[in-house]
Design a protein around this motif. Structure first.
Motif, short mmCIF file in Angstrom:
data_model
loop_
_atom_site.label_atom_id
_atom_site.label_comp_id
_atom_site.label_asym_id
_atom_site.label_seq_id
_atom_site.Cartn_x
_atom_site.Cartn_y
_atom_site.Cartn_z
N GLY A 196 0.85 -1.19 0.00
CA GLY A 196 0.00 0.00 0.00
C GLY A 196 0.87 1.23 0.00
O GLY A 196 1.99 1.20 0.51
N ASP A 197 0.37 2.30 -0.62
CA ASP A 197 1.12 3.57 -0.68
C ASP A 197 2.53 3.38 -1.23
O ASP A 197 3.49 3.97 -0.72
N GLY A 198 2.67 2.53 -2.23
CA GLY A 198 3.97 2.35 -2.87
C GLY A 198 4.97 1.57 -2.04
O GLY A 198 6.17 1.56 -2.34
N MET A 199 4.49 0.90 -1.02
CA MET A 199 5.40 0.16 -0.12
C MET A 199 4.96 -1.30 0.00
O MET A 199 3.79 -1.58 0.24
N LEU A 200 5.91 -2.19 -0.17
CA LEU A 200 5.66 -3.61 0.10
C LEU A 200 6.22 -3.89 1.49
O LEU A 200 7.34 -3.48 1.80
N ARG A 201 5.43 -4.57 2.32
CA ARG A 201 5.89 -4.89 3.67
C ARG A 201 5.93 -6.40 3.83
O ARG A 201 4.92 -7.07 3.62
N ILE A 202 7.10 -6.91 4.20
CA ILE A 202 7.29 -8.37 4.29
C ILE A 202 7.65 -8.72 5.72
O ILE A 202 8.65 -8.24 6.27
N GLY A 203 6.83 -9.59 6.33
CA GLY A 203 7.14 -10.05 7.68
C GLY A 203 8.41 -10.90 7.68
O GLY A 203 8.68 -11.63 6.71
N ALA A 204 9.15 -10.83 8.77
CA ALA A 204 10.46 -11.49 8.82
C ALA A 204 10.37 -13.00 8.64
O ALA A 204 11.32 -13.63 8.18
N CYS A 205 9.23 -13.60 9.01
CA CYS A 205 9.12 -15.06 8.94
C CYS A 205 8.54 -15.56 7.61
O CYS A 205 8.25 -16.76 7.48
N VAL A 206 8.39 -14.69 6.65
CA VAL A 206 7.94 -15.15 5.33
C VAL A 206 9.09 -15.92 4.68
O VAL A 206 10.24 -15.48 4.70
N THR A 207 8.77 -17.08 4.12
CA THR A 207 9.84 -17.92 3.55
C THR A 207 10.24 -17.44 2.15
O THR A 207 9.48 -16.75 1.47
N HIS A 208 11.42 -17.87 1.74
CA HIS A 208 11.89 -17.55 0.38
C HIS A 208 10.88 -18.07 -0.65
O HIS A 208 10.60 -17.40 -1.64
N HIS A 209 10.34 -19.26 -0.41
CA HIS A 209 9.42 -19.85 -1.37
C HIS A 209 8.15 -19.00 -1.50
O HIS A 209 7.66 -18.75 -2.61
N ALA A 210 7.63 -18.53 -0.36
CA ALA A 210 6.42 -17.70 -0.41
C ALA A 210 6.70 -16.40 -1.16
O ALA A 210 5.84 -15.90 -1.91
N LEU A 211 7.89 -15.86 -1.00
CA LEU A 211 8.23 -14.60 -1.69
C LEU A 211 8.38 -14.82 -3.20
O LEU A 211 7.94 -14.00 -4.00
N GLU A 212 8.99 -15.93 -3.53
CA GLU A 212 9.19 -16.27 -4.95
C GLU A 212 7.84 -16.38 -5.66
O GLU A 212 7.70 -15.99 -6.81
N LYS A 213 6.85 -16.93 -4.96
CA LYS A 213 5.54 -17.21 -5.58
C LYS A 213 4.53 -16.08 -5.40
O LYS A 213 3.45 -16.12 -5.99
N SER A 214 4.83 -15.09 -4.56
CA SER A 214 3.84 -14.07 -4.22
C SER A 214 3.55 -13.14 -5.40
O SER A 214 4.46 -12.52 -5.96
N ASP A 215 2.26 -12.98 -5.74
CA ASP A 215 1.88 -12.04 -6.81
C ASP A 215 2.23 -10.61 -6.42
O ASP A 215 2.64 -9.81 -7.27
N LEU A 216 2.06 -10.29 -5.14
CA LEU A 216 2.39 -8.93 -4.68
C LEU A 216 3.87 -8.63 -4.90
O LEU A 216 4.24 -7.57 -5.38
N VAL A 217 4.73 -9.59 -4.54
CA VAL A 217 6.18 -9.38 -4.70
C VAL A 217 6.54 -9.32 -6.17
O VAL A 217 7.31 -8.46 -6.61
N ARG A 218 5.97 -10.19 -6.96
CA ARG A 218 6.27 -10.20 -8.41
C ARG A 218 5.88 -8.89 -9.06
O ARG A 218 6.56 -8.40 -9.95
#
Ligand SMILES: Cc1cc2nc3c(=O)[nH]c(=O)nc-3n(C[C@H](O)[C@H](O)[C@H](O)COP(=O)(O)OP(=O)(O)OC[C@H]3O[C@@H](n4cnc5c(N)ncnc54)[C@H](O)[C@@H]3O)c2cc1C
Length: 290
Positions: free
Chosen positions: A65-87
């Motif tokens: 939101g507001d041009g910022m992506l916020r990622i919790g510290a316990c999110v795994t590499h796999h979840a980040l790789e697959k996340s539509d928001l991150v992509r």
């Protein structure tokens, strides 16, 4: 050794920090355990209690939101790789995450664990520097925020103090029109070198540029002085300017000889890969890392 470890599973950052303060040197934060369990098995770390931060719901969120992506510290590499928001928000980060180790490590390891451990041969931190990322750190007294570049202190060293929990990574959007890539050189699972570039190209000129290199020396580094030199230069001259910056790269990256490559090799390849990453990011259509 592993059987004798006790597990504490707090539900909030304040509880986790309180447990760490009470238990002192005997306790270590435990997230995915990808690094921690190897250290225990090899007798490189001594602890009696693991403070498992994975039960803290807040550390598992990915929001934007507001041009910022916020990622919790316990999110795994796999979840980040697959996340539509991150992509959508940080495609080079999604790509870098897809390159981490193997699917077992990506499923187990967290972004917070990766940044907090600050192994020099890591991928995500290099891309995050190009995004001017920041981190939020919590303890029983409250929260504080700092730039990721200041969080990375040295090889395996960060700005975390005893009792601190890395909570969240803030990833600002890149400037309008900037395209980004991450390129990685590896022989084994861990990278020998990682290069991230963000480029705004206008009428054949480098209008804006962000560069970072990881794995060559003790920690990932932004290349601010080279960025300044290259802004306004002809895009076609990028490779030549990078080649002329060899002494700057040596001073800034402080490359070291290690099992993944010699210092000279890493320095040479940093120049080659920076030129290639700028070229890729400056193309109308970005490639794999974009
Ligand atoms: C075989 C192998 C290959 C690998 N290859 C790569 C690679 O190619 N690229 C790459 O980038 N990485 C690579 N890694 C590193 C991997 O990404 C990290 O091991 C993983 O992300 C660490 O996360 P974790 O949650 O498992 O951390 P843990 O092992 O649980 O913890 C690691 C350290 O961080 C601390 N910590 C964890 N979470 C927090 C927190 N929230 N706040 C404060 N401190 C915390 C722990 O106390 C510990 O000191 C590799 C690791 C292995 C084992």
């Amino acid at each position: 050794m592993l059987q004798s470890l006790q597990l504490v599973q707090p539900k909030t950052v304040a509880e986790a920090s309180g447990a760490l303060a009470d238990l002192g040197e005997k306790a270590k934060i435990y997230a995915g355990g990808a690094e921690l369990l190897l250290l225990f098995r090899n007798g490189l770390l001594d602890a009696e209690i693991l403070v498992d931060v994975k039960r803290i719901e807040r550390l598992h969120r990915i929001t934007s939101g507001d041009g910022m992506l916020r990622i919790g510290a316990c999110v795994t590499h796999h979840a980040l790789e697959k996340s539509d928001l991150v992509r959508a928000h940080a495609p080079a980060l999604a790509y870098a995450e897809s390159q981490v180790a193997n699917v077992r490590v990506r499923n187990q390891g967290t972004l917070g664990g990766n940044l907090a451990f600050n192994d020099p041969h890591s991928d995500p931190g290099t891309v995050l520097l190009v995004h001017d990322a920041a981190v939020t750190i919590g303890n029983k007294n409250g929260e504080r925020r700092m730039a990721l570049k200041d969080f990375f202190v040295d090889m395996y060293a960060t700005a975390l103090e005893p009792g601190d929990v890395l909570m969240e990574i803030e990833v600002p959007q890149l400037p309008a029109g900037m395209k980004s890539v991450y390129q990685r050189l590896h022989r084994y699972q861990r990278p020998t070198l990682g290069v991230a570039a963000g480029v705004c190209k206008a009428e054949g000129v480098i209008a804006d540029l962000r560069l970072a290199v990881g794995c060559a020396g003790p920690k990932a580094e932004r290349l601010n002085e080279l960025e300044t030199t290259m802004k306004g230069a002809a895009f076609a001259d990028a490779g030549k300017i990078v080649a002329q910056a060899k002494n700057y790269l040596r001073d800034r990256l402080r490359p070291v000889d290690d099992l993944l490559g010699s210092a000279d090799y890493k320095l040479y390849m940093a120049g080659v890969m920076l030129a290639a990453a700028i070229e890729e990011a400056g193309r109308e259509k970005n490639g794999s890392g974009a």
